[in-house]
Structures are given as C-alpha cells and as structure tokens.
Design a protein around this motif. Structure first.
Motif, PDB file in Angstrom:
ATOM      1  N   TRP A  21      43.831   3.033   8.264  1.00 31.24           N
ATOM      2  CA  TRP A  21      43.006   1.972   7.699  1.00 31.24           C
ATOM      3  C   TRP A  21      42.244   2.454   6.467  1.00 31.24           C
ATOM      4  CZ3 TRP A  21      42.384  -2.642   6.548  1.00 31.24           C
ATOM      5  CH2 TRP A  21      41.138  -3.192   6.243  1.00 31.24           C
ATOM      6  N   ASN A  22      41.817   3.710   6.436  1.00 32.05           N
ATOM      7  CA  ASN A  22      41.119   4.241   5.266  1.00 32.05           C
ATOM      8  C   ASN A  22      42.021   4.235   4.039  1.00 32.05           C
ATOM      9  OD1 ASN A  22      38.636   4.784   6.562  1.00 32.05           O
ATOM     10  ND2 ASN A  22      39.455   6.695   7.386  1.00 32.05           N
ATOM     11  N   GLN A  23      43.309   4.525   4.252  1.00 36.34           N
ATOM     12  CA  GLN A  23      44.247   4.484   3.142  1.00 36.34           C
ATOM     13  C   GLN A  23      44.441   3.055   2.652  1.00 36.34           C
ATOM     14  OE1 GLN A  23      47.811   6.376   4.514  1.00 36.34           O
ATOM     15  NE2 GLN A  23      46.795   8.335   4.944  1.00 36.34           N
ATOM     16  N   LEU A  24      44.481   2.113   3.580  1.00 33.82           N
ATOM     17  CA  LEU A  24      44.628   0.713   3.193  1.00 33.82           C
ATOM     18  C   LEU A  24      43.406   0.236   2.403  1.00 33.82           C
ATOM     19  CD1 LEU A  24      46.350  -1.856   3.413  1.00 33.82           C
ATOM     20  CD2 LEU A  24      45.052  -2.442   5.459  1.00 33.82           C
ATOM     21  N   LYS A  25      42.210   0.653   2.816  1.00 30.88           N
ATOM     22  CA  LYS A  25      41.004   0.301   2.072  1.00 30.88           C
ATOM     23  C   LYS A  25      41.029   0.910   0.681  1.00 30.88           C
ATOM     24  CE  LYS A  25      37.828   1.614   5.017  1.00 30.88           C
ATOM     25  NZ  LYS A  25      36.462   1.826   5.566  1.00 30.88           N
ATOM     26  N   ALA A  26      41.541   2.140   0.584  1.00 36.72           N
ATOM     27  CA  ALA A  26      41.638   2.788  -0.718  1.00 36.72           C
ATOM     28  C   ALA A  26      42.553   1.995  -1.637  1.00 36.72           C
ATOM     29  CB  ALA A  26      42.151   4.217  -0.557  1.00 36.72           C
ATOM     30  N   PHE A  27      43.693   1.539  -1.118  1.00 32.95           N
ATOM     31  CA  PHE A  27      44.619   0.718  -1.902  1.00 32.95           C
ATOM     32  C   PHE A  27      43.954  -0.592  -2.312  1.00 32.95           C
ATOM     33  CE2 PHE A  27      47.536  -2.969  -1.363  1.00 32.95           C
ATOM     34  CZ  PHE A  27      48.157  -2.883  -2.605  1.00 32.95           C
ATOM     35  N   LEU A  28      43.296  -1.252  -1.367  1.00 37.35           N
ATOM     36  CA  LEU A  28      42.725  -2.570  -1.620  1.00 37.35           C
ATOM     37  C   LEU A  28      41.608  -2.500  -2.660  1.00 37.35           C
ATOM     38  CD1 LEU A  28      42.760  -5.541  -0.880  1.00 37.35           C
ATOM     39  CD2 LEU A  28      41.236  -5.035   1.032  1.00 37.35           C
ATOM     40  N   GLU A  29      40.701  -1.542  -2.524  1.00 36.55           N
ATOM     41  CA  GLU A  29      39.585  -1.460  -3.468  1.00 36.55           C
ATOM     42  C   GLU A  29      40.066  -1.027  -4.852  1.00 36.55           C
ATOM     43  OE1 GLU A  29      36.716  -2.577  -3.200  1.00 36.55           O
ATOM     44  OE2 GLU A  29      36.673  -2.981  -1.062  1.00 36.55           O
ATOM     45  N   THR A  30      41.062  -0.146  -4.912  1.00 36.86           N
ATOM     46  CA  THR A  30      41.599   0.261  -6.215  1.00 36.86           C
ATOM     47  C   THR A  30      42.266  -0.923  -6.895  1.00 36.86           C
ATOM     48  OG1 THR A  30      41.967   2.509  -5.392  1.00 36.86           O
ATOM     49  CG2 THR A  30      43.130   1.878  -7.412  1.00 36.86           C
ATOM     50  N   ALA A  31      42.983  -1.731  -6.111  1.00 39.84           N
ATOM     51  CA  ALA A  31      43.621  -2.922  -6.668  1.00 39.84           C
ATOM     52  C   ALA A  31      42.580  -3.927  -7.141  1.00 39.84           C
ATOM     53  CB  ALA A  31      44.538  -3.555  -5.622  1.00 39.84           C
ATOM     54  N   GLU A  32      41.504  -4.085  -6.376  1.00 38.72           N
ATOM     55  CA  GLU A  32      40.485  -5.072  -6.726  1.00 38.72           C
ATOM     56  C   GLU A  32      39.675  -4.653  -7.952  1.00 38.72           C
ATOM     57  OE1 GLU A  32      40.253  -7.932  -5.482  1.00 38.72           O
ATOM     58  OE2 GLU A  32      40.915  -7.944  -3.405  1.00 38.72           O
ATOM     59  N   THR A  33      39.364  -3.364  -8.059  1.00 41.91           N
ATOM     60  CA  THR A  33      38.518  -2.891  -9.157  1.00 41.91           C
ATOM     61  C   THR A  33      39.328  -2.439 -10.359  1.00 41.91           C
ATOM     62  OG1 THR A  33      38.479  -0.618  -8.291  1.00 41.91           O
ATOM     63  CG2 THR A  33      36.740  -2.136  -7.535  1.00 41.91           C
ATOM     64  N   GLY A  34      40.608  -2.050 -10.139  1.00 36.75           N
ATOM     65  CA  GLY A  34      41.439  -1.557 -11.228  1.00 36.75           C
ATOM     66  C   GLY A  34      41.075  -0.168 -11.689  1.00 36.75           C
ATOM     67  N   SER A  35      40.315   0.560 -10.880  1.00 35.66           N
ATOM     68  CA  SER A  35      39.834   1.878 -11.285  1.00 35.66           C
ATOM     69  C   SER A  35      39.607   2.751 -10.062  1.00 35.66           C
ATOM     70  CB  SER A  35      38.526   1.742 -12.073  1.00 35.66           C
ATOM     71  OG  SER A  35      37.854   2.965 -12.188  1.00 35.66           O
ATOM     72  N   LEU A  36      40.092   3.995 -10.130  1.00 34.56           N
ATOM     73  CA  LEU A  36      39.850   4.925  -9.027  1.00 34.56           C
ATOM     74  C   LEU A  36      38.367   5.256  -8.908  1.00 34.56           C
ATOM     75  CD1 LEU A  36      42.842   7.416  -9.471  1.00 34.56           C
ATOM     76  CD2 LEU A  36      42.487   5.866  -7.543  1.00 34.56           C
ATOM     77  N   SER A  37      37.698   5.449 -10.044  1.00 31.86           N
ATOM     78  CA  SER A  37      36.285   5.815  -9.993  1.00 31.86           C
ATOM     79  C   SER A  37      35.444   4.675  -9.434  1.00 31.86           C
ATOM     80  CB  SER A  37      35.797   6.218 -11.388  1.00 31.86           C
ATOM     81  OG  SER A  37      35.982   5.158 -12.308  1.00 31.86           O
ATOM     82  N   ALA A  38      35.735   3.435  -9.856  1.00 32.32           N
ATOM     83  CA  ALA A  38      34.972   2.296  -9.343  1.00 32.32           C
ATOM     84  C   ALA A  38      35.225   2.092  -7.855  1.00 32.32           C
ATOM     85  CB  ALA A  38      35.337   1.033 -10.122  1.00 32.32           C
ATOM     86  N   ALA A  39      36.472   2.234  -7.428  1.00 32.44           N
ATOM     87  CA  ALA A  39      36.798   2.083  -6.011  1.00 32.44           C
ATOM     88  C   ALA A  39      36.123   3.171  -5.187  1.00 32.44           C
ATOM     89  CB  ALA A  39      38.309   2.118  -5.819  1.00 32.44           C
ATOM     90  N   ALA A  40      36.088   4.383  -5.724  1.00 38.64           N
ATOM     91  CA  ALA A  40      35.448   5.485  -5.004  1.00 38.64           C
ATOM     92  C   ALA A  40      33.961   5.217  -4.815  1.00 38.64           C
ATOM     93  CB  ALA A  40      35.668   6.797  -5.764  1.00 38.64           C
ATOM     94  N   LEU A  83      33.079   7.375  -1.663  1.00 40.89           N
ATOM     95  CA  LEU A  83      33.943   8.549  -1.621  1.00 40.89           C
ATOM     96  C   LEU A  83      33.938   9.246  -2.973  1.00 40.89           C
ATOM     97  CD1 LEU A  83      37.061   6.932   0.114  1.00 40.89           C
ATOM     98  CD2 LEU A  83      35.265   8.273   1.230  1.00 40.89           C
ATOM     99  N   THR A  84      34.431  10.486  -2.992  1.00 38.89           N
ATOM    100  CA  THR A  84      34.677  11.136  -4.270  1.00 38.89           C
ATOM    101  C   THR A  84      35.995  10.622  -4.832  1.00 38.89           C
ATOM    102  OG1 THR A  84      35.889  12.996  -3.297  1.00 38.89           O
ATOM    103  CG2 THR A  84      33.481  13.204  -3.469  1.00 38.89           C
ATOM    104  N   GLN A  85      36.154  10.688  -6.137  1.00 37.30           N
ATOM    105  CA  GLN A  85      37.384  10.189  -6.734  1.00 37.30           C
ATOM    106  C   GLN A  85      38.615  10.970  -6.273  1.00 37.30           C
ATOM    107  OE1 GLN A  85      37.142   9.216 -10.896  1.00 37.30           O
ATOM    108  NE2 GLN A  85      39.340   9.479 -11.215  1.00 37.30           N
ATOM    109  N   PRO A  86      38.548  12.315  -6.157  1.00 36.28           N
ATOM    110  CA  PRO A  86      39.732  13.039  -5.646  1.00 36.28           C
ATOM    111  C   PRO A  86      40.122  12.610  -4.233  1.00 36.28           C
ATOM    112  CG  PRO A  86      38.245  14.549  -6.765  1.00 36.28           C
ATOM    113  CD  PRO A  86      37.511  13.247  -6.651  1.00 36.28           C
ATOM    114  N   THR A  87      39.116  12.352  -3.374  1.00 35.35           N
ATOM    115  CA  THR A  87      39.428  11.910  -2.009  1.00 35.35           C
ATOM    116  C   THR A  87      40.124  10.566  -2.029  1.00 35.35           C
ATOM    117  OG1 THR A  87      37.540  13.111  -1.081  1.00 35.35           O
ATOM    118  CG2 THR A  87      38.433  11.300   0.223  1.00 35.35           C
ATOM    119  N   LEU A  88      39.618   9.641  -2.830  1.00 35.77           N
ATOM    120  CA  LEU A  88      40.240   8.325  -2.915  1.00 35.77           C
ATOM    121  C   LEU A  88      41.652   8.436  -3.488  1.00 35.77           C
ATOM    122  CD1 LEU A  88      39.258   5.141  -2.718  1.00 35.77           C
ATOM    123  CD2 LEU A  88      39.758   5.310  -5.143  1.00 35.77           C
TER     124      LEU A  88
END
Length: 298
Positions: A6-25, A30-35
């Motif tokens: 589920w954490n991986q799914l949240k990572a996908f969903l928030e990255t898709a919604e924000t369009g940015s790894l840093s914003a999703a993190a 989370l830290t950006q490397p973890t995300l």
C-alpha cells in the motif's frame, strides 16, 4: 498484483497527483530517495513503466494513465475505511486536526483552543495554518474553517455567522498622516498591498477604493505578515474586526466606508461527525466562532 504494498501505491498516487517526486515526498512525510525507491518498486512489481521524467516533473506514461483511476479508487476506499474507523471512536481523547487561514489560526484559534483544553484535556488539536482549502475528503484535516460554502455532498457545513472587516492603521501612522475617513481621502495615503498582480487593487475597487500601485508602500501575500506591516505603521490594511479590536495600538480608519462582510463556515466530513472527539471540537469551535467581537472574551 498479489501482495501489492500500500505504501508503494500511495507513492505512485501522490507522484501522479503532484507531478513531482519532491512534492509527493513532502505530502507523505518521506524523503525524496525513499519515495523514489517506492515508485521504482511498484514499477518493478507490476512489470511496467509508470512515469517518464520530463525536466523536473514526473509525467505519467500511457500505462500509468490507465492505472491512475484504479489507484484513485483504491485510495478513496482506504480513506473511507479510515473515516469509518474514526467515526466509531467514542473516547473523548486523541488528536483532531483543524485547518484555518493563517490569520484565523494565529489570532482566533489559540483562545478557543485554550478554553477547549481546559474543558477536554484529553483532546489535542493539530492546527493546520493554510490559506488553501484542505481536502477533508482525503483527511488532510478533520475540520476546516472556511469563508466559502463547500459544494461536496459528503461534507457537513455549518454557517457559524457572518463576520465583517474594516480598514485599520496604527496609531503612529494616524498621528503622522491624519485620519482618512472616506474614499476621496484614501486616494492620497499609503496602503499595505497583498499582491502585485492587480487582484488586491480590484478587491479594493469593489469596496469603493479606486487606488493605484503608487498607493502601496509594501506588499505581503499572507494575512499575518500583512497585518504585521500595518501594525508597524506602513499603511492601511483590512482586517477582521475581532482581530483588529484585540490588537493594541490600532485605529479604525475610512470610517465612512461600509464593512466588508464574509461568512464563517465550519466544515467536516459526514462520517466524522460520529466521532466523539471530532464532534466535541466541532461544537466547541462553532460556539466560540459564533461570538461577535467582544462577546464572551476571556
């Protein structure tokens, strides 16, 4: 898709919604490397490529777009599950999050929360100071204080009262520049602006003040900073009456202008009203915010 994390799914969903790894993190704490590792892990688990890096943004591939709605549905189901669980809680304790504009969070909520703490010491309140509307449906906050009525059918909104604001300046400014009382006098004095795009000029014009950029001595796009500049004698600014009346050294000016009126709405999710801690905070805020300036002050 067996054993999907589920954490991986949240990572996908928030990255898709924000369009940015840093914003999703930041959104997920989370830290950006973890995300980034979680996004890579879900791609490997599913055997597909979900994103392409375009400059600093993460663009969904066609496969990612196909899966996005399914991920959103799963996210909504998880949020509904959390809300249903919160709704069953009847203990008067725990943490309740309240979202409000920066001025309300800084100047109005502390007094109300002090009173609530004395009555309900088991409840801790998290104050989310934001001028953006928190998404109650996704549990970014349990309760929101807003100045517009929400349109989502799953939200409960109570109109607490109609508040009003006037124009104010510091005593030192009035002593130095006089006491302007009407729109004609306002054309020749300094104001504190809130933006450089012309929106605040348009707002002032709607309330009878036809000014120009030359009237602005400085700018601040957050209300607390804007009010601090007014208090330091840099010009005239608008403020809620209850905040202005509680600020030492402030004088109401432009007395001939009518007040600026706006509603105060208290909003929560329908299912969350069955949670006793949230219901307790909701009712305490409704009672406190309903008081007109000067009524029931501690």
């Amino acid at each position: 898709m067996d054993n999907l994390d589920w954490n991986q799914l949240k990572a996908f969903l928030e990255t898709a919604e924000t369009g940015s790894l840093s914003a999703a993190a930041r959104k997920l704490g989370l830290t950006q490397p973890t995300l980034s590792r979680q996004v890579a892990a879900i791609e490997q688990h599913m055997g597909v490529t979900l994103f392409e890096r375009v400059g600093k943004t993460m663009a969904l591939t066609s496969t990612g777009l196909d899966l996005l709605e399914h991920a959103r549905a799963m996210g909504a189901a998880a949020a509904a599950l959390r809300m249903a669980a919160s709704g069953r809680s009847q203990a008067v304790g725990g943490v309740v999050s309240v979202s409000a504009s920066d001025a309300v969070a800084a100047y109005l909520l502390p007094r109300l929360l002090r009173r609530l703490r004395a009555q309900q010491p088991g409840i801790a309140v998290e104050v989310i100071s934001s001028n953006a509307m928190s998404d109650l449906l996704r549990r970014e906050a349990d309760i929101a204080i807003r100045h517009v009525k929400p349109e989502q059918p799953d939200l409960i909104a109570r109109l607490v009262r109609e508040a009003q604001a006037h124009f104010y300046a510091s005593q030192s400014w009035v002593q130095a520049h006089g006491h302007p009382r009407d729109a004609q006098a306002a054309a020749h004095v300094a104001f504190v602006g809130s933006d450089r795009s012309g929106q605040y000029l348009h707002y002032l014009a709607q309330h009878g003040l036809h000014l120009s950029e030359d009237n602005f001595s400085c700018y601040a796009n957050h209300t607390v900073a804007h009010w601090a500049l007014v208090c330091q004698g840099l010009g005239i600014g608008a403020m809620m009456d209850e905040i202005a009346q509680g600020t030492p050294g402030i004088v109401r000016v432009l007395d001939d202008l009518p007040p600026v009126r706006f509603p105060i709405w208290l909003v929560t999710h329908r299912e969350l009203r069955t949670s006793r801690p949230i219901r307790t905070v909701f009712e305490a805020l409704a009672q406190g915010l309903a008081q007109a300036p000067g009524d029931g002050e501690d």
